[in-house]
Design a protein around this motif. Structure first.
Motif, PDB file in Angstrom:
ATOM      1  N   LEU A 287      -3.119  -9.100 -22.215  1.00 13.18           N
ATOM      2  CA  LEU A 287      -3.276  -8.511 -23.543  1.00 13.18           C
ATOM      3  C   LEU A 287      -2.398  -9.278 -24.516  1.00 13.18           C
ATOM      4  O   LEU A 287      -1.255  -9.622 -24.187  1.00 13.18           O
ATOM      5  CB  LEU A 287      -2.853  -7.037 -23.522  1.00 13.18           C
ATOM      6  N   THR A 288      -2.922  -9.565 -25.693  1.00 15.31           N
ATOM      7  CA  THR A 288      -2.098 -10.198 -26.719  1.00 15.31           C
ATOM      8  C   THR A 288      -2.454  -9.629 -28.080  1.00 15.31           C
ATOM      9  O   THR A 288      -3.639  -9.511 -28.433  1.00 15.31           O
ATOM     10  CB  THR A 288      -2.257 -11.729 -26.713  1.00 15.31           C
ATOM     11  N   GLU A 289      -1.426  -9.224 -28.829  1.00 13.50           N
ATOM     12  CA  GLU A 289      -1.578  -8.703 -30.184  1.00 13.50           C
ATOM     13  C   GLU A 289      -0.471  -9.329 -31.032  1.00 13.50           C
ATOM     14  O   GLU A 289       0.556  -8.718 -31.317  1.00 13.50           O
ATOM     15  CB  GLU A 289      -1.465  -7.177 -30.197  1.00 13.50           C
ATOM     16  N   ALA A 290      -0.690 -10.581 -31.415  1.00 15.96           N
ATOM     17  CA  ALA A 290       0.326 -11.329 -32.160  1.00 15.96           C
ATOM     18  C   ALA A 290       0.606 -10.662 -33.502  1.00 15.96           C
ATOM     19  O   ALA A 290      -0.324 -10.205 -34.167  1.00 15.96           O
ATOM     20  CB  ALA A 290      -0.149 -12.763 -32.378  1.00 15.96           C
ATOM     21  N   PRO A 291       1.879 -10.612 -33.943  1.00 16.91           N
ATOM     22  CA  PRO A 291       3.081 -11.056 -33.240  1.00 16.91           C
ATOM     23  C   PRO A 291       3.853  -9.880 -32.633  1.00 16.91           C
ATOM     24  O   PRO A 291       5.087  -9.898 -32.640  1.00 16.91           O
ATOM     25  CB  PRO A 291       3.882 -11.695 -34.369  1.00 16.91           C
ATOM     26  N   HIS A 292       3.149  -8.881 -32.128  1.00 15.45           N
ATOM     27  CA  HIS A 292       3.810  -7.645 -31.719  1.00 15.45           C
ATOM     28  C   HIS A 292       3.845  -7.393 -30.209  1.00 15.45           C
ATOM     29  O   HIS A 292       4.824  -6.824 -29.710  1.00 15.45           O
ATOM     30  CB  HIS A 292       3.137  -6.440 -32.392  1.00 15.45           C
ATOM     31  N   ARG A 293       2.790  -7.810 -29.487  1.00 14.78           N
ATOM     32  CA  ARG A 293       2.723  -7.397 -28.085  1.00 14.78           C
ATOM     33  C   ARG A 293       2.005  -8.434 -27.231  1.00 14.78           C
ATOM     34  O   ARG A 293       0.996  -8.997 -27.657  1.00 14.78           O
ATOM     35  CB  ARG A 293       2.001  -6.049 -27.955  1.00 14.78           C
ATOM     36  N   ALA A 294       2.547  -8.678 -26.038  1.00 16.23           N
ATOM     37  CA  ALA A 294       1.893  -9.531 -25.053  1.00 16.23           C
ATOM     38  C   ALA A 294       2.169  -8.948 -23.675  1.00 16.23           C
ATOM     39  O   ALA A 294       3.315  -8.630 -23.345  1.00 16.23           O
ATOM     40  CB  ALA A 294       2.404 -10.971 -25.142  1.00 16.23           C
ATOM     41  N   VAL A 295       1.128  -8.806 -22.879  1.00 17.28           N
ATOM     42  CA  VAL A 295       1.257  -8.274 -21.519  1.00 17.28           C
ATOM     43  C   VAL A 295       0.816  -9.357 -20.541  1.00 17.28           C
ATOM     44  O   VAL A 295      -0.276  -9.918 -20.679  1.00 17.28           O
ATOM     45  CB  VAL A 295       0.409  -7.007 -21.313  1.00 17.28           C
ATOM     46  N   THR A 296       1.668  -9.664 -19.573  1.00 14.83           N
ATOM     47  CA  THR A 296       1.366 -10.695 -18.590  1.00 14.83           C
ATOM     48  C   THR A 296       1.713 -10.209 -17.189  1.00 14.83           C
ATOM     49  O   THR A 296       2.521  -9.294 -17.013  1.00 14.83           O
ATOM     50  CB  THR A 296       2.175 -11.981 -18.856  1.00 14.83           C
ATOM     51  N   THR A 297       1.088 -10.824 -16.210  1.00 12.66           N
ATOM     52  CA  THR A 297       1.546 -10.659 -14.835  1.00 12.66           C
ATOM     53  C   THR A 297       2.609 -11.713 -14.571  1.00 12.66           C
ATOM     54  O   THR A 297       2.684 -12.739 -15.263  1.00 12.66           O
ATOM     55  CB  THR A 297       0.392 -10.830 -13.835  1.00 12.66           C
ATOM     56  N   GLU A 298       3.438 -11.474 -13.547  1.00 14.72           N
ATOM     57  CA  GLU A 298       4.461 -12.457 -13.178  1.00 14.72           C
ATOM     58  C   GLU A 298       4.581 -12.506 -11.655  1.00 14.72           C
ATOM     59  O   GLU A 298       4.832 -11.486 -11.007  1.00 14.72           O
ATOM     60  CB  GLU A 298       5.815 -12.104 -13.792  1.00 14.72           C
ATOM     61  N   HIS A 299       4.389 -13.692 -11.106  1.00 15.55           N
ATOM     62  CA  HIS A 299       4.416 -13.896  -9.650  1.00 15.55           C
ATOM     63  C   HIS A 299       5.327 -15.060  -9.332  1.00 15.55           C
ATOM     64  O   HIS A 299       5.302 -16.083 -10.026  1.00 15.55           O
ATOM     65  CB  HIS A 299       2.992 -14.186  -9.143  1.00 15.55           C
ATOM     66  N   MET A 300       6.145 -14.927  -8.300  1.00 18.63           N
ATOM     67  CA  MET A 300       7.038 -16.009  -7.897  1.00 18.63           C
ATOM     68  C   MET A 300       6.229 -17.080  -7.175  1.00 18.63           C
ATOM     69  O   MET A 300       5.642 -16.829  -6.118  1.00 18.63           O
ATOM     70  CB  MET A 300       8.164 -15.493  -7.005  1.00 18.63           C
ATOM     71  N   THR A 301       6.173 -18.256  -7.768  1.00 23.74           N
ATOM     72  CA  THR A 301       5.326 -19.333  -7.276  1.00 23.74           C
ATOM     73  C   THR A 301       5.655 -19.693  -5.824  1.00 23.74           C
ATOM     74  O   THR A 301       6.824 -19.791  -5.447  1.00 23.74           O
ATOM     75  CB  THR A 301       5.496 -20.574  -8.164  1.00 23.74           C
ATOM     76  N   GLY A 302       4.588 -19.861  -5.036  1.00 20.28           N
ATOM     77  CA  GLY A 302       4.759 -20.298  -3.664  1.00 20.28           C
ATOM     78  C   GLY A 302       5.160 -19.213  -2.695  1.00 20.28           C
ATOM     79  O   GLY A 302       5.514 -19.512  -1.546  1.00 20.28           O
ATOM     80  N   THR A 303       5.106 -17.947  -3.128  1.00 23.95           N
ATOM     81  CA  THR A 303       5.462 -16.830  -2.252  1.00 23.95           C
ATOM     82  C   THR A 303       4.307 -15.843  -2.175  1.00 23.95           C
ATOM     83  O   THR A 303       3.351 -15.917  -2.952  1.00 23.95           O
ATOM     84  CB  THR A 303       6.711 -16.088  -2.752  1.00 23.95           C
ATOM     85  N   GLU A 304       4.427 -14.925  -1.234  1.00 19.97           N
ATOM     86  CA  GLU A 304       3.449 -13.848  -1.122  1.00 19.97           C
ATOM     87  C   GLU A 304       3.963 -12.556  -1.751  1.00 19.97           C
ATOM     88  O   GLU A 304       3.357 -11.501  -1.574  1.00 19.97           O
ATOM     89  CB  GLU A 304       3.104 -13.610   0.359  1.00 19.97           C
ATOM     90  N   PHE A 305       5.061 -12.649  -2.503  1.00 20.21           N
ATOM     91  CA  PHE A 305       5.584 -11.473  -3.173  1.00 20.21           C
ATOM     92  C   PHE A 305       4.549 -10.942  -4.167  1.00 20.21           C
ATOM     93  O   PHE A 305       3.872 -11.729  -4.842  1.00 20.21           O
ATOM     94  CB  PHE A 305       6.881 -11.791  -3.911  1.00 20.21           C
ATOM     95  N   PRO A 306       4.413  -9.623  -4.297  1.00 14.53           N
ATOM     96  CA  PRO A 306       3.466  -9.072  -5.278  1.00 14.53           C
ATOM     97  C   PRO A 306       3.924  -9.349  -6.709  1.00 14.53           C
ATOM     98  O   PRO A 306       5.111  -9.561  -6.972  1.00 14.53           O
ATOM     99  CB  PRO A 306       3.476  -7.573  -4.970  1.00 14.53           C
ATOM    100  N   SER A 307       2.967  -9.355  -7.611  1.00 16.60           N
ATOM    101  CA  SER A 307       3.268  -9.610  -9.023  1.00 16.60           C
ATOM    102  C   SER A 307       3.856  -8.373  -9.692  1.00 16.60           C
ATOM    103  O   SER A 307       3.607  -7.242  -9.281  1.00 16.60           O
ATOM    104  CB  SER A 307       2.000 -10.023  -9.768  1.00 16.60           C
ATOM    105  N   THR A 308       4.619  -8.609 -10.743  1.00 18.07           N
ATOM    106  CA  THR A 308       5.040  -7.538 -11.642  1.00 18.07           C
ATOM    107  C   THR A 308       4.148  -7.582 -12.881  1.00 18.07           C
ATOM    108  O   THR A 308       3.417  -8.547 -13.115  1.00 18.07           O
ATOM    109  CB  THR A 308       6.509  -7.688 -12.071  1.00 18.07           C
ATOM    110  N   LEU A 309       4.216  -6.519 -13.677  1.00 11.33           N
ATOM    111  CA  LEU A 309       3.508  -6.450 -14.951  1.00 11.33           C
ATOM    112  C   LEU A 309       4.576  -6.429 -16.043  1.00 11.33           C
ATOM    113  O   LEU A 309       5.432  -5.540 -16.064  1.00 11.33           O
ATOM    114  CB  LEU A 309       2.648  -5.190 -15.008  1.00 11.33           C
TER     115      LEU A 309
END
Length: 326
Positions: free
Chosen positions: A252-274
């Motif tokens: 989601l992006t609503e410039a310049p107020h809000r952006a929502v992204t997933t975040e995953h540690m590269t090269g791992t099987e750890f689950p993503s955060t929001l």
């Protein structure tokens, strides 16, 4: 936190929230009757409210929607019944469709907002009346108690003003529940520049570094919905540590107020955060609010134990320096 009590009474068919504030009644009334101020706290974290209509007269109505981190909209409508400013107002509260038509299958309730003076400021008593025990149970099961508590606990920053609220606090980390953490930091600089500093790689690489001794060796950002990003850091000579990185997608992006992204540690099987980033400007300063949703409590605690807050404070300190030179 301002909220001191939330009580449900299945016999009286009520849900009552009480909160105390170090502000006069008139200031509290203003926050609840100005839609631009109201939408800064009415939606709980992760579901900010947007008011598209607000007619504060008997018989008038207000329309709003809350937007989830994934872009879903949940609509509501108020019909104002009685208004006695700055002490109280009453409204019918209904779930609605995108056109503002109340949903017949969802309960409509009567809300009474009462504002009273106290020795230290003012008190809000918000009593919601339901037509049946089933309606009360349905709304409570949907998370009304938790959502209302988290929403009203955001009101202090609105009443105080950003500079007074954040003065001298630096980066603040709040644990909201088992899977949600809220991080806030006031940045000296206008919202447009703060937004650019989160979206433009040449700026991001200057400040998003964490503790001293690291460099961002990869910074690729596509901030459009569905776009990907990738960050990588490596230690400078003399600094211990191994190269690591994160990757994710913009939801989601609503410039310049809000952006929502997933975040995953590269090269791992750890689950993503929001990661739900919100920016708000007041008097030339911008409040950064980052709501992080973890997959579980254990992951949350592991991440917090890494010294994340200190690393973010170091980065935000650099950010202010970068903005001063833009």
């Amino acid at each position: 936190m301002p909220v001191t009590d939330v009580t449900t009474d299945p016999e009286a068919l009520t849900l009552t929230l009480t909160a105390d504030f170090a502000a006069p009644v008139e200031r509290l009334w203003e926050a609840f009757t100005d839609p631009r101020q109201l939408e800064r706290f009415w939606g709980p974290p992760g579901y900010p409210a947007t008011f598209t209509e607000f007619d504060l007269t008997a018989g008038g109505r207000a329309r709003y929607h809350m937007t989830s981190p994934k872009g879903e909209e949940f609509h509501g409508v108020w019909e104002f019944l009685e208004i006695d400013g700055p002490r109280t107002f009453t409204a019918l509260d209904s779930f609605a469709d995108a056109d503002g038509t109340p949903l017949a299958e969802m309960p409509t309730s009567r809300m009474v907002f009462a504002f009273d003076q106290t020795s230290t400021g003012s008190r809000l008593v918000n009593t919601t009346y339901f037509d049946s025990a089933e309606a009360l149970e349905k709304v409570v099961a949907m998370g009304a108690v938790e959502g209302a508590t988290m929403a009203i606990n955001q009101l202090d920053r609105v009443l105080d003003g950003l500079r007074a609220y954040a003065a001298g606090k630096g980066t603040q980390t709040e644990i909201l529940d088992d899977t949600h953490v809220r991080i806030t930091r006031l940045i000296e600089g206008p919202i447009d520049l703060v937004w650019r500093a989160h979206e433009e790689p040449e700026l991001v690489q200057q400040w998003l570094l964490g503790p001293d001794g690291w460099r961002m060796s990869v910074c690729e950002i596509d901030g459009s919905v569905g776009g990907k990003y990738r960050y990588q850091w490596e230690p400078l000579e003399g600094t211990e540590g191994e190269t690591f990185g994160f990757d994710g997608e913009t939801l989601l992006t609503e410039a310049p107020h809000r952006a929502v992204t997933t975040e995953h540690m590269t090269g791992t099987e750890f689950p993503s955060t929001l990661n739900d980033l919100n920016l708000y400007e007041e008097d030339g300063a911008t409040l950064i609010t980052l709501l992080i949703e973890y997959p579980d409590k254990e992951t949350r605690d592991i991440v917090l134990a890494t010294g994340m807050t200190d690393g973010m404070e170091a980065s935000y300190g650099r950010l202010e320096g970068v903005l001063a030179g833009v």
